[in-house]
Each structure stands twice: as structure tokens, then as C-alpha cells.
Design a protein around this motif. Structure first.
Motif, PDB file in Angstrom:
ATOM      1  N   GLU A  56       1.077  -1.242  -0.313  1.00 14.95           N
ATOM      2  CA  GLU A  56       0.025   0.106  -0.606  1.00 14.95           C
ATOM      3  C   GLU A  56       0.707   1.339   0.040  1.00 14.95           C
ATOM      4  OE1 GLU A  56      -2.511   0.119   2.876  1.00 14.95           O
ATOM      5  OE2 GLU A  56      -3.549  -2.440   2.760  1.00 14.95           O
ATOM      6  N   LEU A  57       2.325   1.157   0.594  1.00 17.37           N
ATOM      7  CA  LEU A  57       2.528   2.119   0.265  1.00 17.37           C
ATOM      8  C   LEU A  57       3.933   2.307  -0.791  1.00 17.37           C
ATOM      9  CD1 LEU A  57       5.158   2.408   4.082  1.00 17.37           C
ATOM     10  CD2 LEU A  57       2.713   3.464   3.438  1.00 17.37           C
ATOM     11  N   GLY A  58       3.532   1.482  -1.512  1.00 16.19           N
ATOM     12  CA  GLY A  58       4.215   1.272  -3.015  1.00 16.19           C
ATOM     13  C   GLY A  58       5.455   0.971  -2.606  1.00 16.19           C
ATOM     14  N   LEU A  59       5.854   0.016  -1.515  1.00 13.23           N
ATOM     15  CA  LEU A  59       7.495  -0.112  -1.641  1.00 13.23           C
ATOM     16  C   LEU A  59       7.457  -1.311  -2.304  1.00 13.23           C
ATOM     17  CD1 LEU A  59       8.149   0.503   2.171  1.00 13.23           C
ATOM     18  CD2 LEU A  59       8.659   2.158   0.337  1.00 13.23           C
ATOM     19  N   THR A  60       6.322  -2.544  -2.586  1.00 16.51           N
ATOM     20  CA  THR A  60       7.589  -3.580  -2.988  1.00 16.51           C
ATOM     21  C   THR A  60       7.356  -3.256  -4.741  1.00 16.51           C
ATOM     22  OG1 THR A  60       4.674  -3.965  -3.468  1.00 16.51           O
ATOM     23  CG2 THR A  60       5.391  -5.247  -1.275  1.00 16.51           C
ATOM     24  N   GLY A  61       6.769  -2.323  -4.488  1.00 16.97           N
ATOM     25  CA  GLY A  61       6.776  -1.982  -6.417  1.00 16.97           C
ATOM     26  C   GLY A  61       7.584  -0.975  -6.686  1.00 16.97           C
ATOM     27  N   GLN A 120       5.615 -12.151 -19.160  1.00 11.63           N
ATOM     28  CA  GLN A 120       6.529 -12.039 -17.598  1.00 11.63           C
ATOM     29  C   GLN A 120       5.835 -11.567 -17.098  1.00 11.63           C
ATOM     30  OE1 GLN A 120      10.068 -13.988 -18.499  1.00 11.63           O
ATOM     31  NE2 GLN A 120       8.926 -15.987 -18.227  1.00 11.63           N
ATOM     32  N   LYS A 121       6.606  -9.837 -17.457  1.00 10.05           N
ATOM     33  CA  LYS A 121       6.420  -8.622 -16.884  1.00 10.05           C
ATOM     34  C   LYS A 121       5.208  -8.361 -16.856  1.00 10.05           C
ATOM     35  CE  LYS A 121      10.683  -6.608 -18.932  1.00 10.05           C
ATOM     36  NZ  LYS A 121      11.180  -5.950 -20.227  1.00 10.05           N
ATOM     37  N   ASN A 122       4.006  -8.142 -17.488  1.00  9.75           N
ATOM     38  CA  ASN A 122       3.053  -8.143 -17.082  1.00  9.75           C
ATOM     39  C   ASN A 122       1.877  -8.932 -16.104  1.00  9.75           C
ATOM     40  OD1 ASN A 122       1.495  -6.103 -18.935  1.00  9.75           O
ATOM     41  ND2 ASN A 122       1.909  -7.166 -20.973  1.00  9.75           N
ATOM     42  N   ALA A 123       2.571 -10.113 -16.496  1.00  2.00           N
ATOM     43  CA  ALA A 123       1.765 -10.647 -15.284  1.00  2.00           C
ATOM     44  C   ALA A 123       2.526 -10.885 -13.486  1.00  2.00           C
ATOM     45  CB  ALA A 123       1.811 -12.457 -15.449  1.00  2.00           C
ATOM     46  N   ILE A 124       3.822 -10.859 -13.752  1.00  2.00           N
ATOM     47  CA  ILE A 124       4.689 -10.615 -12.511  1.00  2.00           C
ATOM     48  C   ILE A 124       4.721  -9.466 -11.968  1.00  2.00           C
ATOM     49  CG2 ILE A 124       7.242 -11.589 -10.810  1.00  2.00           C
ATOM     50  CD1 ILE A 124       4.688 -13.843 -12.477  1.00  2.00           C
ATOM     51  N   LEU A 125       5.476  -8.806 -12.884  1.00  2.00           N
ATOM     52  CA  LEU A 125       5.687  -7.227 -12.453  1.00  2.00           C
ATOM     53  C   LEU A 125       5.072  -6.319 -11.568  1.00  2.00           C
ATOM     54  CD1 LEU A 125       8.320  -5.812 -14.834  1.00  2.00           C
ATOM     55  CD2 LEU A 125       8.539  -7.172 -12.487  1.00  2.00           C
ATOM     56  N   ARG A 126       3.498  -6.677 -12.352  1.00  2.00           N
ATOM     57  CA  ARG A 126       2.188  -6.342 -11.855  1.00  2.00           C
ATOM     58  C   ARG A 126       1.824  -6.369 -10.247  1.00  2.00           C
ATOM     59  NH1 ARG A 126      -0.597  -2.765 -14.783  1.00  2.00           N
ATOM     60  NH2 ARG A 126       0.183  -2.685 -17.750  1.00  2.00           N
ATOM     61  N   ALA A 127       2.134  -8.137 -10.589  1.00  2.00           N
ATOM     62  CA  ALA A 127       1.373  -8.878  -9.269  1.00  2.00           C
ATOM     63  C   ALA A 127       2.246  -8.585  -7.568  1.00  2.00           C
ATOM     64  CB  ALA A 127       1.907  -9.895  -8.996  1.00  2.00           C
ATOM     65  N   ARG A 157       0.706  -9.217  -4.817  1.00  2.00           N
ATOM     66  CA  ARG A 157      -0.019 -10.533  -4.419  1.00  2.00           C
ATOM     67  C   ARG A 157       0.825 -12.113  -4.901  1.00  2.00           C
ATOM     68  NH1 ARG A 157      -2.954  -7.388  -8.142  1.00  2.00           N
ATOM     69  NH2 ARG A 157      -1.931  -9.133  -9.984  1.00  2.00           N
ATOM     70  N   THR A 158       2.280 -11.398  -5.367  1.00  2.00           N
ATOM     71  CA  THR A 158       3.169 -12.254  -6.034  1.00  2.00           C
ATOM     72  C   THR A 158       4.679 -11.663  -4.735  1.00  2.00           C
ATOM     73  OG1 THR A 158       2.370 -12.785  -7.344  1.00  2.00           O
ATOM     74  CG2 THR A 158       4.563 -13.475  -7.274  1.00  2.00           C
ATOM     75  N   ARG A 159       5.518 -12.740  -4.271  1.00  2.00           N
ATOM     76  CA  ARG A 159       6.790 -13.309  -3.298  1.00  2.00           C
ATOM     77  C   ARG A 159       7.193 -14.135  -4.660  1.00  2.00           C
ATOM     78  NH1 ARG A 159       3.433 -13.367   0.970  1.00  2.00           N
ATOM     79  NH2 ARG A 159       3.088 -15.185   1.002  1.00  2.00           N
ATOM     80  N   LEU A 160       9.151 -13.866  -4.694  1.00  2.00           N
ATOM     81  CA  LEU A 160       9.676 -14.624  -4.931  1.00  2.00           C
ATOM     82  C   LEU A 160      10.733 -14.613  -4.280  1.00  2.00           C
ATOM     83  CD1 LEU A 160       9.936 -12.331  -8.869  1.00  2.00           C
ATOM     84  CD2 LEU A 160       8.378 -14.357  -8.076  1.00  2.00           C
ATOM     85  N   ALA A 161      11.562 -15.767  -4.833  1.00  2.00           N
ATOM     86  CA  ALA A 161      12.989 -16.432  -4.079  1.00  2.00           C
ATOM     87  C   ALA A 161      13.530 -17.024  -5.175  1.00  2.00           C
ATOM     88  CB  ALA A 161      12.711 -17.283  -3.450  1.00  2.00           C
ATOM     89  N   LEU A 162      15.106 -16.548  -5.224  1.00  2.00           N
ATOM     90  CA  LEU A 162      15.829 -16.553  -5.614  1.00  2.00           C
ATOM     91  C   LEU A 162      16.581 -17.638  -5.823  1.00  2.00           C
ATOM     92  CD1 LEU A 162      17.643 -16.131  -8.491  1.00  2.00           C
ATOM     93  CD2 LEU A 162      19.167 -15.185  -6.967  1.00  2.00           C
ATOM     94  N   ALA A 163      16.241 -19.158  -6.161  1.00  2.00           N
ATOM     95  CA  ALA A 163      16.959 -20.354  -6.453  1.00  2.00           C
ATOM     96  C   ALA A 163      18.114 -20.495  -7.128  1.00  2.00           C
ATOM     97  CB  ALA A 163      16.036 -21.744  -6.409  1.00  2.00           C
ATOM     98  N   ALA A 164      19.492 -20.013  -6.561  1.00  2.00           N
ATOM     99  CA  ALA A 164      20.445 -20.434  -7.176  1.00  2.00           C
ATOM    100  C   ALA A 164      21.617 -20.679  -7.212  1.00  2.00           C
ATOM    101  CB  ALA A 164      20.833 -18.497  -7.910  1.00  2.00           C
TER     102      ALA A 164
END
Length: 362
Positions: free
Chosen positions: A39-44, A96-103, A108-115
Motif C-alpha cells: 500500500e505504501l508503494g514499496l513492493t513496486g 512475464q513482466k505483465n503478469a509478475i511485475l504487476r503482481a 500479490r506475489t512473492r519471489l525467491a531466487l534459487a541459485a
């Protein structure tokens, strides 16, 4: 204004007892806090405006991460809103940008880097997880180690080998995989700093070609670029944690009485406090230096600056943490005091994506 906004969130949400309770919860953080960050705009923050984000960059990320470091924030901001969002923004397809970045921007979406992989230590290019071409997609088999916030993520960014040998920089492809896809087994565990990581096993995981991020066989430069951004963000978080430790210790030296006077009047302790401040300012300066070079065209120059920052920040964090514990005396060893929690977080930051010794060698 951005720093003030984040600071108010931290002060409202992260009292020590509250943090301890959140760390022991199922997620290891607060879903309500995550919604607030959205809501604060920080995730985006680093997501382009056309995908619902704020269109920020490195400077804004450093501001947020330093304040998070002061409060020991537990939410998976680094893996999702910094590394994940940057990687998809640079290498993702339009879909991918339209689906993931908007989420991500909407929370709505959390990512994790499995490297990272078992036995590979800090070398991102040592990849034994294999993605075999099959029809119009791939079958992925392998395992990933110490995946930060891997047990609470919705999507995984997985590095897998599609060509060449296990230690070659070429032949690595990045895939976007659903964390609950058939064949994905996630085993979460707590870190010593209260955050969570996961071991992830991949067995006969089928994905389509649309899951590929960037170019097949050429994912390593994109992975390294995104991790470098994550390292600089971690350095900023460490600066915030070190600054808080210096403040806490200085206040203790001003108020703790011994022999009828504050112990901060003793010259030897003043010298140690001054050395803590010097270490903090060195870490802050080299973090800014590395951030300023993140977008330079030669990746070798970028890597040298990032490694220099990670090495100095790691050593500074270790020194400041040790001094803070010692200057608090026996109290510094107790779990009830905030000092130890900051020191644990600084220790984990040092070990994430290469410790001070590793980056000094680089």
C-alpha cells in the motif's frame, strides 16, 4: 520523505518483542506488514510505472534497505522487490513482466531466487541442476540450497544447466517456476537472525518454454547482474543495522554508571566508540561507491566495486557487532537485549552471496 515513511513503518511495526513473535510464526514475517508495504508503494519501488510500480532505482532501494536494517525487518523484500523484480524487469518477456511485475507491485506475489547449490558454496556459476529439453519445454532435476524466503514464495527463479559442464559460466538458463508445481519439494528452516530459508528439491519438474527468463544457455550474466544489485541492497541494510548498533552503544555509554560517572567518560571506551563510528562511515561510503557503479557498461568494473563493498561491509559489521556486545558487558550476551539480534543479522548478511573473505579473494 521516503526515508521518513519507511522509518515510521519500522517504528510502528518492529518493537523487539513483536519481531520475536513474527520470527516464530509460520511465515516468519507478517502478511499484514507485507500488505502495508504494498500500500505504501514499496513492493513496486523498482517496477516501471507501466506495470504499476513507482519506477524507482538504486538510490530509492538504498534508502529503504537502510531503514529496514535499522528495524531488522523480516519481510521478504530483498528477494521479491529488489532481486526478483529487477531480474524480471531486465530479462523477462512481455508476458512475464505483465503478469509478475504487476503482481509484485500489488503485493500479490512473492519471489525467491534459487541459485545456490549444495557444495557450491558462493559460486553462482557452479550449477548441477539440469534442465533437459523435452518437446516444447524442459524437465528440471536438481537441488537448491539456502534459498532465502523460499518457503513463503509463490514463484521460484531457478538456475539450471542446459549446456556445458557444471562449472562453466555458459550454458545456464533461468526459469520461472511455480513453488507449488508437481515435483517441487520445499523444506524451510529458520536462520540464526530470525529470517527463514529453504532447501528445495526439483524432480521431474515440467515447464514450458514460456518459463525461460532471458535467453536459453545465456542466463548467467543476467543472474550475476541481479545478485550484484541484491548485494548492494544488503550492504545498505547492513549500514542501517550498524548505525543502530552505534546509536544503542553510545546511549549505553552515556547512561551506564560506574565509579560514580558514566562509563562513556573513560578514554579507552571513547576510543572504541570512535572506531565503531569510523567503521560505519567506511561501510556507508563504499556502499555508495558500489551503488554508483552498478550500471557501468563493463561488468568486471561493476563486480570489483560490489566485491569491495561486500568485503568492507562484512568486516565493519563484524567489528561493530563485537564492540557493541563487549561494551555492553555481560548484558550484550543476552537474548533480551537488541544488540545480539543486530549482530546476528549482520553475520547473516556477511554470509549471503559471499562473505568478506570470499569477496576479498575475488
Amino acid at each position: 520523505m521516503l526515508a521518513d515513511t519507511v522509518r515510521r513503518f519500522v517504528e510502528r511495526s518492529y518493537a523487539l518483542e513483536t519481531r520475536r513473535r513474527l520470527a516464530d510464526s509460520a511465515f516468519g514475517f507478517s502478511p499484514e506488514n507485507w500488505r502495508t508495504l504494498s500500500e505504501l508503494g514499496l513492493t513496486g519501488l523498482v517496477v516501471a510505472e507501466e506495470f504499476g510500480g513507482a519506477g524507482g532505482g538504486v538510490v530509492e532501494t538504498l534508502i529503504v534497505m537502510e531503514e529496514f536494517g535499522r528495524g531488522l525487518v523480516l519481510e521478504p523484500y530483498l528477494s521479491t522487490a529488489v532481486v526478483g523484480a529487477a531480474l524480471i524487469s531486465k530479462g523477462g518477456s512481455v508476458a512475464q513482466k505483465n503478469a509478475i511485475l504487476r503482481a509484485i507491485a500489488a503485493g500479490r506475489t512473492r519471489l525467491a531466487l534459487a541459485a545456490l547449490e549444495p557444495g557450491a558454496r558462493f559460486d553462482l556459476w557452479e550449477v548441477r541442476t539440469r534442465a533437459t529439453s523435452l518437446g516444447d519445454g524442459y524437465v528440471i532435476d536438481g537441488s537448491k540450497a539456502v534459498v532465502l524466503h523460499g518457503d513463503s514464495s509463490d514463484k521460484l527463479i531457478v538456475s539450471a544447466r542446459t549446456a556445458r559442464n557444471a562449472v562453466d559460466h555458459d550454458g545456464i538458463t533461468l526459469f520461472l517456476i511455480d513453488a507449488k508445481a508437481p515435483g517441487v519439494a520445499v523444506k524451510g528452516f529458520p536462520n540464526i537472525d530470525g529470517q527463514r530459508s529453504a532447501e528445495i528439491a526439483l524432480k521431474d519438474v515440467h515447464v514450458g518454454v514460456e518459463a525461460v527468463i532471458g535467453e536459453a544457455d545465456a542466463g548467467y550474466p543476467l543472474l550475476e547482474w541481479a545478485v550484484d544489485r541484491g548485494i548492494v541492497a544488503l550492504c545498505a541494510e547492513a549500514v542501517g543495522a550498524m548505525a543502530k548498533l552505534v546509536d544503542i552503544t553510545a546511549e549505553y555509554l552515556r547512561t551506564r554508571q560506574q565509579f560514580g560517572q558514566p562509563i562513556g567518560r573513560f578514554q579507552a571506551l571513547r576510543h572504541r566508540a570512535a572506531d565503531m563510528l569510523i567503521a560505519l562511515e567506511q561501510a556507508r561510503s563504499i556502499t555508495l561507491f558500489a551503488a554508483a557503479g552498478l550500471d557501468q557498461p563493463d561488468p568486471r568494473d561493476r563486480r570489483r566495486a560490489v566485491s569491495a563493498a561486500k568485503a568492507v561491509v562484512g568486516r565493519s559489521g563484524r567489528y561493530i557487532g563485537q564492540q557493541a556486545v563487549q561494551l555492553h558487558g555481560a548484558m550484550g550476551m543476552t537474548d533480551e537485549l537488541a544488540v545480539g539480534h543486530y549482530f546476528k543479522r549482520l553475520t547473516c548478511i556477511d554470509m549471503t552471496w559471499g562473505n568478506a573473505e570470499h569477496h576479498t579473494e575475488l
